[in-house]
Design an enzyme around this catalytic site. Structure first.
Site, PDB file in Angstrom:
ATOM      1  N   GLY A  10       3.094   8.995  -2.467  1.00  0.00           N
ATOM      2  CA  GLY A  10       2.475   9.057  -0.942  1.00  0.00           C
ATOM      3  C   GLY A  10       3.096   9.742  -0.058  1.00  0.00           C
ATOM      4  O   GLY A  10       4.154   9.716   0.066  1.00  0.00           O
ATOM      5  N   ASP A 128       6.479   2.740   3.687  1.00  0.00           N
ATOM      6  CA  ASP A 128       6.682   1.369   3.438  1.00  0.00           C
ATOM      7  C   ASP A 128       8.094   0.829   3.848  1.00  0.00           C
ATOM      8  O   ASP A 128       8.435  -0.298   3.840  1.00  0.00           O
ATOM      9  CB  ASP A 128       6.281   0.968   2.026  1.00  0.00           C
ATOM     10  CG  ASP A 128       4.893   1.322   1.654  1.00  0.00           C
ATOM     11  OD1 ASP A 128       4.070   1.055   2.583  1.00  0.00           O
ATOM     12  OD2 ASP A 128       4.443   1.639   0.579  1.00  0.00           O
TER      13      ASP A 128
END
Ligand code: F6P
Length: 342
Positions: A10, A128
């Site tokens: 990502g 994250d």
């Protein structure tokens, strides 16, 4: 030396800052040449590259995304994938790779180094913040600020309409974004994947908040799960690393809270907004420093390592150590946010 650079997994704000630092230091101070591989591990797998010199990295410092493109291609899931990468690197005269990625991309880098002897240095990124062995990954600070701003905005409209507003943020296995954004934005409940939540207890917090003249804001990480059952997943599509596409917990919770409390409840899913756009100063500086230190690691032949932030220092750690387990939110730390619930 001739070095390949790739960005996998990502995307996140700061990738271009890291690429720029690698190229500027590598070319201007160390005399290296760079090859930009397109779309993560797909680039070396399919020998798809583009020139990557100083002119190509001019002006990209504040730009979100990655000029190299990204993908979740896993060479270990492709027939003969690893041999193709080795052959393509040899063919292109590439001496080593700098792989910028999260858990999946760097796990591939670790295996290529350990099992195949391919020269790789890793640079950690992910919104994250769940990579072990580094205090922070770049991209995280930007995502937290975007989510915090959303929470600030949701507070005022929730109060006007006396509604419960739920905001779903990214975080598959780790609730770092939910925890930081929720704490910074004054959320009334934060739900993270590390701790199963009790819907009844969430409804109690909702009721308590309505006793003041303010309305409740609930921050939920996409991977959070209720006690006694996982709600239906968003859909069952798997990527090359076997991850299910998440999303949907906020809408499930919306129905549960409305049914149990009778209070109007609405969900907002922030999704990829958290990954887009210009990086914060913190992420630009961290990405830049990681890039500079990755070039040093290449110069001193420290293959199989990853740059890591420890306190205020950038250190090199083994890729295998960094990818052995995920960094999750500790229970005691989460307890600090619980003081503000309800
Ligand atoms: O980069 C990691 C992450 O942000 C996860 O939190 C999330 O589940 C995933 O990316 C979603 O990415 P994509 O929609 O690109 O598959």
């Amino acid at each position: 030396m001739r070095i390949g650079v790739l960005t996998g997994g990502g995307d996140c704000p700061g990738l271009n800052a890291a690429i720029r630092a690698i190229v500027r230091k590598g070319v201007e101070h160390c005399g290296h040449e760079f090859v930009g591989y397109r779309d993560g591990w797909r680039g070396p797998l399919e020998a798809d590259s583009r020139p990557l010199g100083v002119p190509e990295v001019r002006g990209i410092l504040p730009r979100g995304g990655t000029i190299l493109g990204s993908s979740r291609t896993n060479p270990f899931a492709e027939d003969g994938g690893v041999a193709k990468i080795a052959a393509n690197l040899a063919q292109a005269g590439v001496d080593g790779l700098i792989a910028i990625g999260g858990e999946d991309t760097l796990r591939v880098a670790a295996r290529l180094h350990e099992e195949e002897g391919i020269h790789v240095v890793g640079v950690p990124k992910t919104i994250d913040n769940d990579l072990n062995a580094t205090d922070y990954t770049f991209g995280f600070d930007t995502a937290v600020n975007i989510a915090m701003e959303a929470i600030d905005r949701l507070h005022t409209t929730a109060d006007s309409h006396h509604r419960v507003l739920i905001v779903e943020v990214m975080g598959r296995h780790a609730g770092w974004i939910a925890f930081h954004a929720g704490l910074a934005g004054g959320a009334n409940v934060i739900l993270i994947p590390e701790q199963r939540f009790d819907v009844e207890r969430v409804c109690e917090f909702v009721g308590r908040r309505f006793e003041s003249r303010y309305a409740p804001i609930i921050v939920v990480a996409e991977g959070a799960e209720p006690v006694g059952g996982v709600p239906e997943a968003g859909d069952d599509k798997l990527d090359a690393f076997g991850h299910v596409r998440l999303g949907g917990i906020a809408h499930w919770l919306e129905g549960e809270i409305e049914r149990r409390t009778g209070k109007e409840t609405r969900a907002t899913v922030l999704g990829h907004v958290q990954r887009g756009g210009t990086p914060t100063a913190f992420d630009r500086v961290l990405a830049t420093r990681f890039g500079l230190h990755a070039v040093d690691a290449v110069g001193s032949g420290r293959w199989g390592t990853m740059t890591a932030l420890r306190g205020t220092d950038i250190q090199l750690v083994q890729l295998t150590e960094a990818t052995a387990e995920l960094k999750v939110v500790p229970e005691a730390l989460f307890g600090e946010a619980e003081v503000f619930f309800g």
